[in-house]
Design a protein around this motif. Structure first.
Motif, PDB file in Angstrom:
ATOM      1  N   ALA A 210       4.725  10.838   6.067  1.00 40.87           N
ATOM      2  CA  ALA A 210       4.508   8.574   5.574  1.00 40.87           C
ATOM      3  C   ALA A 210       4.861   8.789   4.634  1.00 40.87           C
ATOM      4  CB  ALA A 210       2.844   8.710   6.049  1.00 40.87           C
ATOM      5  N   GLN A 211       3.708   9.455   3.067  1.00 36.36           N
ATOM      6  CA  GLN A 211       4.473   8.907   1.631  1.00 36.36           C
ATOM      7  C   GLN A 211       6.090   8.671   1.245  1.00 36.36           C
ATOM      8  OE1 GLN A 211       2.348  10.962  -1.323  1.00 36.36           O
ATOM      9  NE2 GLN A 211       2.759   9.694  -3.299  1.00 36.36           N
ATOM     10  N   SER A 212       6.676  10.327   2.037  1.00 41.64           N
ATOM     11  CA  SER A 212       8.544  10.326   1.825  1.00 41.64           C
ATOM     12  C   SER A 212       8.807   9.161   1.944  1.00 41.64           C
ATOM     13  CB  SER A 212       9.120  11.711   2.656  1.00 41.64           C
ATOM     14  OG  SER A 212       7.911  12.719   1.524  1.00 41.64           O
ATOM     15  N   VAL A 213       9.332   8.841   3.622  1.00 49.88           N
ATOM     16  CA  VAL A 213       9.123   7.536   4.822  1.00 49.88           C
ATOM     17  C   VAL A 213       8.837   6.560   3.691  1.00 49.88           C
ATOM     18  CG1 VAL A 213       9.968   6.192   6.278  1.00 49.88           C
ATOM     19  CG2 VAL A 213       9.427   9.305   6.294  1.00 49.88           C
ATOM     20  N   GLY A 214       7.561   6.371   3.765  1.00 54.34           N
ATOM     21  CA  GLY A 214       7.323   4.864   2.423  1.00 54.34           C
ATOM     22  C   GLY A 214       7.706   4.570   1.987  1.00 54.34           C
ATOM     23  N   GLY A 215       7.984   5.425   0.689  1.00 47.80           N
ATOM     24  CA  GLY A 215       8.600   5.584  -0.659  1.00 47.80           C
ATOM     25  C   GLY A 215      10.183   4.960  -0.796  1.00 47.80           C
ATOM     26  N   LEU A 216      10.381   6.038   0.351  1.00 51.22           N
ATOM     27  CA  LEU A 216      12.274   5.598   0.342  1.00 51.22           C
ATOM     28  C   LEU A 216      12.415   4.527   1.322  1.00 51.22           C
ATOM     29  CD1 LEU A 216      15.356   6.787   1.895  1.00 51.22           C
ATOM     30  CD2 LEU A 216      14.675   7.439   2.959  1.00 51.22           C
ATOM     31  N   ARG A 227       9.785   0.972 -10.059  1.00 57.79           N
ATOM     32  CA  ARG A 227       8.871   2.431  -9.266  1.00 57.79           C
ATOM     33  C   ARG A 227       8.115   2.046  -9.058  1.00 57.79           C
ATOM     34  NH1 ARG A 227      11.555   6.956 -13.133  1.00 57.79           N
ATOM     35  NH2 ARG A 227      13.261   6.230 -12.314  1.00 57.79           N
ATOM     36  N   ALA A 228       7.136   1.740 -10.116  1.00 55.46           N
ATOM     37  CA  ALA A 228       4.994   1.953  -9.781  1.00 55.46           C
ATOM     38  C   ALA A 228       5.337   1.175  -8.403  1.00 55.46           C
ATOM     39  CB  ALA A 228       4.947   0.701 -11.503  1.00 55.46           C
ATOM     40  N   THR A 229       5.237   0.127  -8.475  1.00 53.41           N
ATOM     41  CA  THR A 229       4.960  -0.792  -6.973  1.00 53.41           C
ATOM     42  C   THR A 229       5.500   0.586  -5.454  1.00 53.41           C
ATOM     43  OG1 THR A 229       5.436  -2.451  -8.190  1.00 53.41           O
ATOM     44  CG2 THR A 229       5.508  -2.621  -5.733  1.00 53.41           C
ATOM     45  N   VAL A 230       7.210   1.168  -6.035  1.00 50.00           N
ATOM     46  CA  VAL A 230       7.203   1.905  -3.986  1.00 50.00           C
ATOM     47  C   VAL A 230       6.188   3.211  -4.667  1.00 50.00           C
ATOM     48  CG1 VAL A 230       8.605   3.376  -4.421  1.00 50.00           C
ATOM     49  CG2 VAL A 230       9.930   0.786  -4.577  1.00 50.00           C
ATOM     50  N   THR A 231       5.389   3.532  -5.484  1.00 50.40           N
ATOM     51  CA  THR A 231       4.635   4.726  -5.827  1.00 50.40           C
ATOM     52  C   THR A 231       3.354   4.464  -5.475  1.00 50.40           C
ATOM     53  OG1 THR A 231       6.340   5.044  -7.667  1.00 50.40           O
ATOM     54  CG2 THR A 231       3.568   6.296  -7.331  1.00 50.40           C
ATOM     55  N   PHE A 232       3.104   3.285  -5.709  1.00 46.75           N
ATOM     56  CA  PHE A 232       2.031   2.694  -5.478  1.00 46.75           C
ATOM     57  C   PHE A 232       1.188   1.988  -3.905  1.00 46.75           C
ATOM     58  CE2 PHE A 232      -0.468  -1.213  -4.338  1.00 46.75           C
ATOM     59  CZ  PHE A 232      -2.021  -0.396  -4.031  1.00 46.75           C
ATOM     60  N   VAL A 233       3.003   1.957  -2.989  1.00 48.15           N
ATOM     61  CA  VAL A 233       2.912   1.250  -1.525  1.00 48.15           C
ATOM     62  C   VAL A 233       3.085   2.802  -0.391  1.00 48.15           C
ATOM     63  CG1 VAL A 233       4.556   0.106  -0.119  1.00 48.15           C
ATOM     64  CG2 VAL A 233       4.008  -1.303  -2.291  1.00 48.15           C
ATOM     65  N   ALA A 234       3.976   3.334  -0.930  1.00 46.02           N
ATOM     66  CA  ALA A 234       4.346   4.822  -0.614  1.00 46.02           C
ATOM     67  C   ALA A 234       2.691   5.375  -0.533  1.00 46.02           C
ATOM     68  CB  ALA A 234       4.834   5.601  -1.209  1.00 46.02           C
ATOM     69  N   ALA A 238       0.327   6.708   2.492  1.00 41.56           N
ATOM     70  CA  ALA A 238      -0.035   8.197   3.341  1.00 41.56           C
ATOM     71  C   ALA A 238      -1.927   8.449   3.449  1.00 41.56           C
ATOM     72  CB  ALA A 238       0.417   9.258   1.490  1.00 41.56           C
ATOM     73  N   GLN A 239      -2.305   7.428   2.605  1.00 42.71           N
ATOM     74  CA  GLN A 239      -3.612   7.214   2.184  1.00 42.71           C
ATOM     75  C   GLN A 239      -4.420   6.504   3.838  1.00 42.71           C
ATOM     76  OE1 GLN A 239      -6.093   8.442   0.158  1.00 42.71           O
ATOM     77  NE2 GLN A 239      -7.680   7.706   1.087  1.00 42.71           N
ATOM     78  N   ALA A 240      -3.945   6.165   4.257  1.00 42.38           N
ATOM     79  CA  ALA A 240      -4.169   5.298   5.299  1.00 42.38           C
ATOM     80  C   ALA A 240      -3.398   6.188   6.595  1.00 42.38           C
ATOM     81  CB  ALA A 240      -2.722   3.896   5.839  1.00 42.38           C
ATOM     82  N   VAL A 241      -3.543   7.045   6.482  1.00 42.47           N
ATOM     83  CA  VAL A 241      -2.702   8.541   7.653  1.00 42.47           C
ATOM     84  C   VAL A 241      -3.716   9.316   7.493  1.00 42.47           C
ATOM     85  CG1 VAL A 241      -0.992   9.832   8.265  1.00 42.47           C
ATOM     86  CG2 VAL A 241      -0.435   7.662   7.963  1.00 42.47           C
ATOM     87  N   SER A 242      -4.328   9.307   5.852  1.00 40.66           N
ATOM     88  CA  SER A 242      -5.402  10.367   5.722  1.00 40.66           C
ATOM     89  C   SER A 242      -6.165   9.932   5.950  1.00 40.66           C
ATOM     90  CB  SER A 242      -5.133  10.785   4.089  1.00 40.66           C
ATOM     91  OG  SER A 242      -6.179  11.636   3.176  1.00 40.66           O
ATOM     92  N   THR A 243      -6.981   8.820   6.306  1.00 40.61           N
ATOM     93  CA  THR A 243      -8.038   8.000   6.589  1.00 40.61           C
ATOM     94  C   THR A 243      -8.032   8.639   7.778  1.00 40.61           C
ATOM     95  OG1 THR A 243      -7.829   6.680   4.729  1.00 40.61           O
ATOM     96  CG2 THR A 243      -9.172   5.746   6.657  1.00 40.61           C
TER      97      THR A 243
END
Length: 278
Positions: A210-216, A227-234, A238-243
């Motif tokens: 999720a983090q890799s695909v979302g970041g891409l 870069r910072a926004t992309v990192t945050f959104v990714a 990932a946090q949504a999937v983990s939750t």
């Protein structure tokens, strides 16, 4: 384990809205706040200290949320207010127990850290993201082997302690919850190890994907400069999937506790009937 899983799905289907609300409040939102700070804060000593405090607050919120979900998922007659009172009342003992377990894990891993230090491993450079110098292969190999053994032991211990916080909540135990959970899960070790291992594998694969695909995707949308926004959104994805996966795991632990206690009660009743018949 099949019956426990079926009950877990029944609870999620029947009380999914309430449980999801608790998970969002205590697992997702604190994780998003920490991710935002990590993505946008300026690196420095003060930033690292604040980040550590945020991580601690996130862990406390997650533990509180776990107690809250367990209280709501264990009994269909428990409403939100009752579950909240139960979680609030047992948060301090759960925190003390969690600190004790963390201390035990750190002590268990201490020999590996000593061996790495003997090998010339630079922990200060690691914390700053710098490149490591030459490391002696002998002590480093011993440290790796020791760490692998400790992690395997932790996997088995974690499986046996799966209903730990349900015991803390329902039986109002502190450190004694460790022995109680250990007794409840006897004769179920290998099945529980399989469940825990499967969950960890699914969690790592799902969150990483999720983090890799979302970041891409968001890097293509927002551009390489954001870069910072992309990192945050990714991280948020990932946090949504983990939750979601963590919520399932917590409900499973609650239903596991209910099933194990019911089985224990049934065994005692059968033993009592056998004694009377004899």
């Amino acid at each position: 384990m099949g019956n426990v899983w079926d009950r877990t799905m029944e609870v999620l289907n029947g009380r999914g809205g309430m449980l999801a609300g608790i998970a969002v409040l205590t697992l997702f939102v604190p994780g998003v706040i920490s991710a935002a700070y990590a993505a946008y804060a300026t690196p420095g000593t003060a930033t690292a200290a604040i980040g550590a405090l945020l991580a601690l607050a996130t862990s406390v919120a997650a533990l509180w949320g776990q107690l809250y979900v367990i209280a709501a998922a264990s009994d269909p007659g428990t409403d939100r207010a009752s579950a909240l009172r139960g979680a609030n009342g047992r948060l301090l003992p759960a925190l003390l127990l969690a600190l004790a377990l963390v201390a035990i894990m750190l002590v268990a891993l201490l020999p590996a850290a000593v061996l790495l230090a003997m090998a010339g491993f630079d922990f200060a450079a690691l914390s700053q993201g710098a490149t490591q110098g030459t490391v002696a292969p002998g002590p480093a190999l011993l440290a790796s082997l020791y760490a692998i053994v400790v992690l395997i032991v932790m996997l088995f211990a974690g499986a046996r302690l799966l209903p730990l916080y349900a015991v803390v909540l329902h039986e109002r135990l502190g450190l004694g919850a460790i022995a109680r959970s250990w007794r409840l899960t006897r004769r179920h070790t290998w099945r529980l190890v399989g469940v825990v291992l499967l969950f960890l594998i699914v969690l790592m694969i799902a969150t990483s994907a999720a983090q890799s695909v979302g970041g891409l995707v968001f890097r293509i949308i927002l551009g390489a400069d954001a870069r910072a926004t992309v990192t945050f959104v990714a991280a948020v994805i990932a946090q949504a999937v983990s939750t979601a996966l963590t919520l399932i795991a917590i409900v499973f632990s609650a239903q596991l506790y209910v099933a194990l206690v019911a089985r224990e009660r049934l065994v005692r009743e059968r033993a009592a009937l056998g004694a009377v018949a004899a």
